[in-house]
Design an enzyme around this catalytic site. Structure first.
Site, PDB file in Angstrom:
ATOM      1  N   ARG A 129     -23.694 -52.733 -96.755  1.00  0.00           N
ATOM      2  CA  ARG A 129     -22.360 -52.603 -97.485  1.00  0.00           C
ATOM      3  C   ARG A 129     -22.002 -51.450 -98.030  1.00  0.00           C
ATOM      4  NH1 ARG A 129     -21.438 -53.736-103.097  1.00  0.00           N
ATOM      5  NH2 ARG A 129     -19.188 -53.943-103.484  1.00  0.00           N
ATOM      6  N   ARG A 171      -9.116 -49.080-114.627  1.00  0.00           N
ATOM      7  CA  ARG A 171     -10.446 -48.326-115.418  1.00  0.00           C
ATOM      8  C   ARG A 171      -9.655 -47.448-116.527  1.00  0.00           C
ATOM      9  NH1 ARG A 171     -15.276 -48.659-112.859  1.00  0.00           N
ATOM     10  NH2 ARG A 171     -15.408 -49.442-110.904  1.00  0.00           N
ATOM     11  N   LYS A 314     -12.596 -61.114-101.365  1.00  0.00           N
ATOM     12  CA  LYS A 314     -13.652 -61.572-102.428  1.00  0.00           C
ATOM     13  C   LYS A 314     -12.859 -62.261-103.391  1.00  0.00           C
ATOM     14  CE  LYS A 314     -15.828 -57.456-103.822  1.00  0.00           C
ATOM     15  NZ  LYS A 314     -15.853 -56.076-104.267  1.00  0.00           N
ATOM     16  N   THR A 372     -23.038 -60.351-106.936  1.00  0.00           N
ATOM     17  CA  THR A 372     -23.102 -59.570-108.197  1.00  0.00           C
ATOM     18  C   THR A 372     -24.345 -60.413-109.225  1.00  0.00           C
ATOM     19  OG1 THR A 372     -20.639 -59.692-107.932  1.00  0.00           O
ATOM     20  CG2 THR A 372     -21.438 -58.980-110.276  1.00  0.00           C
TER      21      THR A 372
END
Length: 568
Positions: A129, A171, A314, A372
């Site tokens: 990945r 962020r 996702k 995760t």
């Protein structure tokens, strides 16, 4: 019936003890109750087991069966070891040749060298990945070239490449040094760029002020810190720290129960997607997908480029859950991205959503990846927590095609150990599963295709006879369909396309093998079985179920399909 079986077992306990003395490791004491138990306990356990098996209409254990029971701890990586279920003692199936659940490894500073990529592949990596949230195209190009070099040199293994888009991440900005936030303290986030003080930091998202309201809970780093929104102005959001901690630069921000109004595919993402097209990656993992329109848009773009790349959304935003069915329908699978999912939704919902997403993907015949925090502690520690081990086992039992490592292999201290743990836990869990339950509505996804019926019956035949399956495919369709029926044996998928071989590396139970097809069917069959024999996948005298069906006929007419059993 249970009493008779219990009586037989009591009379044969002495011979069982002799069998145990022969097979137990040399380090065990001769009178170890851990291994043998006393006669009374053997009798009681036998009664319970056979009584339970009587309810399930399973033939009871007989003295002749007893030597087969695994007493010493077995090596589950050895093909010679019989699989054994703790629930149904006395029921065995043919041993697995390889681990069925696939492993996705994120490549980063700890693993982006030729030596480490080779070692990851040898340890158990199936998919590499590329996290586009970190690094640049030059660094990712290096990894892609190394993976392709490995695939070109490897004779019996292949690694697929997955490009994971950054998505619309919100962020915090840069800080000259970390800020320690304490409960009850006031702290401000502003959309003004370049702010970084002890009580205020900038945010990289201009609509941040519009997306939050007083009373919202703001989570930093997926919940490592939390702040309650008290008020806001035109350019700032004032908060009160609920759970404090150390705030560092560029931390990920979520609002509980809400998703940002940013588009799922940003300008940077489109640039990265084009980079993936140019390099012929196998999968896109698309971040923060909210609806099926995003998937349709990306697939139309790929079609215009002539790119054969599968799209894996996702599932990690609150907005995606109401649209879950349509998103997966439009896609080639899904990734359960539990980090942001657990930040935007209550954490107690995450295990239930994981199970639902896996079930939905399997019912539609789509790939599903659980990701995760699977071995988060192994970023800094050489051994996992027992809860992490259980987490992997649960994902395997629920039927995930693959489990994923993120920071563990990207920047962790023990990347190879993390892969080894994931490999052995998956293998051990698979060895305890006697049979997979097929989703009731799996056929609905393929109800208009003859291959659906053949995949079902081929799986039934394979499970009944205890054989592996062999399929020849140009597109991968039949191998993928067989995978979602979860046959007990391995699916050996022979293909004359390198791209198809790499794509099949993600799917549960599929062992993809590249081989040029000849015009003569029997010649190709014999060559394939010979290859499996040379590689130790099967041995002389074994039987395999060979399936000929699918969308593109090979050595058959369009309207004919067949299943045959061949002896090696």
């Amino acid at each position: 019936m249970a009493q008779v079986a219990a009586s037989r077992l009591t009379h044969s306990s002495f011979s069982l003890k002799k069998q145990i003395e022969k097979i137990k490791p040399s380090g065990f004491a001769s009178n170890s109750k851990l291994v043998t138990g006393d006669n009374e306990r053997v009798r009681r356990n036998a009664f319970r087991v056979t009584a339970r098996r009587q309810e399930l209409e399973v033939v009871p254990v007989t003295p002749e069966d007893l030597p087969k029971i695994q007493i010493a701890v077995p090596n589950y990586e050895s093909p010679e070891v019989l699989q054994h279920s703790d629930r149904l003692v006395g029921m065995w199936s043919r041993p697995l040749v390889k681990r069925k659940t696939k492993i996705v490894c994120t490549i980063g500073p700890s693993t982006n060298t030729k030596e480490m990529i080779w070692k990851l592949a040898e340890t158990g990596m199936n998919v590499a990945r590329l996290n586009m949230s970190h690094g640049d195209h030059a660094s990712h190009q290096k990894v892609i070239d190394l993976v392709k070099e490995y695939n070109a040199q490897s004779k019996d293994n292949v690694i697929a490449i997955m490009l994971d888009t950054k998505g619309p991440e919100v962020r915090s900005g840069d800080l000259p040094q970390p800020v320690n936030l304490e409960s009850g303290q006031e702290f401000t986030f502003t959309i003004n760029r370049g702010v970084g003080t002890s009580d205020c930091v900038s945010v990289n998202y201009d609509d941040f002020v519009n997306d939050v309201e007083a009373g919202d809970m703001l989570l930093v780093d997926g919940g490592m810190m939390s702040l309650l929104v008290k008020s806001k102005t035109e350019d700032s959001v004032k908060c009160e720290v609920v759970d404090g901690g150390e705030l560092k630069s560029r931390r990920h921000l979520n609002v509980r129960g809400k998703s940002a109004t940013l588009p799922s595919i940003t300008e940077k993402d489109w640039d990265d997607i084009k980079f993936g097209v140019d390099n012929e990656v196998d999968f896109y993992a698309v971040s923060f997908v909210k609806d099926a329109e995003v998937i349709h848009e990306l697939k139309n773009y790929l079609k215009s480029c002539g790119a054969n790349i599968q799209v894996i959304p996702k599932i990690e935003s609150a907005d995606s859950i109401p649209n879950l069915h349509s998103i997966i329908t439009a896609s080639d699978g899904a990734m359960v991205a539990r980090g942001d999912l657990g930040a935007e939704l209550p954490i107690e919902e995450v295990p239930l959503l994981q199970e639902e997403i896996i079930r939905t993907c399997r019912s539609m015949g789509k790939a599903v990846i659980v990701a995760t925090n699977m071995l988060e502690s192994m970023i800094v520690h050489p051994t996992p927590t027992r809860a992490e081990v259980s987490d992997i086992a649960i994902a395997v039992r629920e039927g995930a095609d693959a489990v994923m490592l993120s920071g563990e292999t990207a920047h962790g201290k023990f990347p190879l150990k993390a892969v080894k743990v994931m490999h052995t836990v998956s293998l051990r869990t698979e060895a305890s599963i006697t049979g997979s339950v097929t989703p009731a509505n799996l056929g609905q996804a393929f109800k208009n295709h003859m291959s659906e019926m053949f995949a079902y019956h081929a799986t039934s035949m394979s499970n009944t006879l205890g054989t592996s399956l062999v399929v020849f495919t140009r597109t991968g369709f039949m191998a993928i369909l067989l995978s979602h029926y979860r046959p007990t044996g391995t699916i050996f998928a022979f293909t004359n396309s390198k791209r198809v071989q790499q794509k099949l590396a993600l799917y549960q139970g599929v062992c993809p093998i590249y081989m040029e097809f000849s015009d003569d069917a029997d010649e190709t069959f014999e060559k394939a079985l010979g290859t499996l024999k040379i590689q130790g996948m099967v041995k002389e005298g074994d039987e395999v179920a060979l399936v000929q069906s699918g969308r593109q006929p090979i050595w058959r007419f369009q309207s004919t399909h067949n299943i045959q059993v061949r002896k090696v």
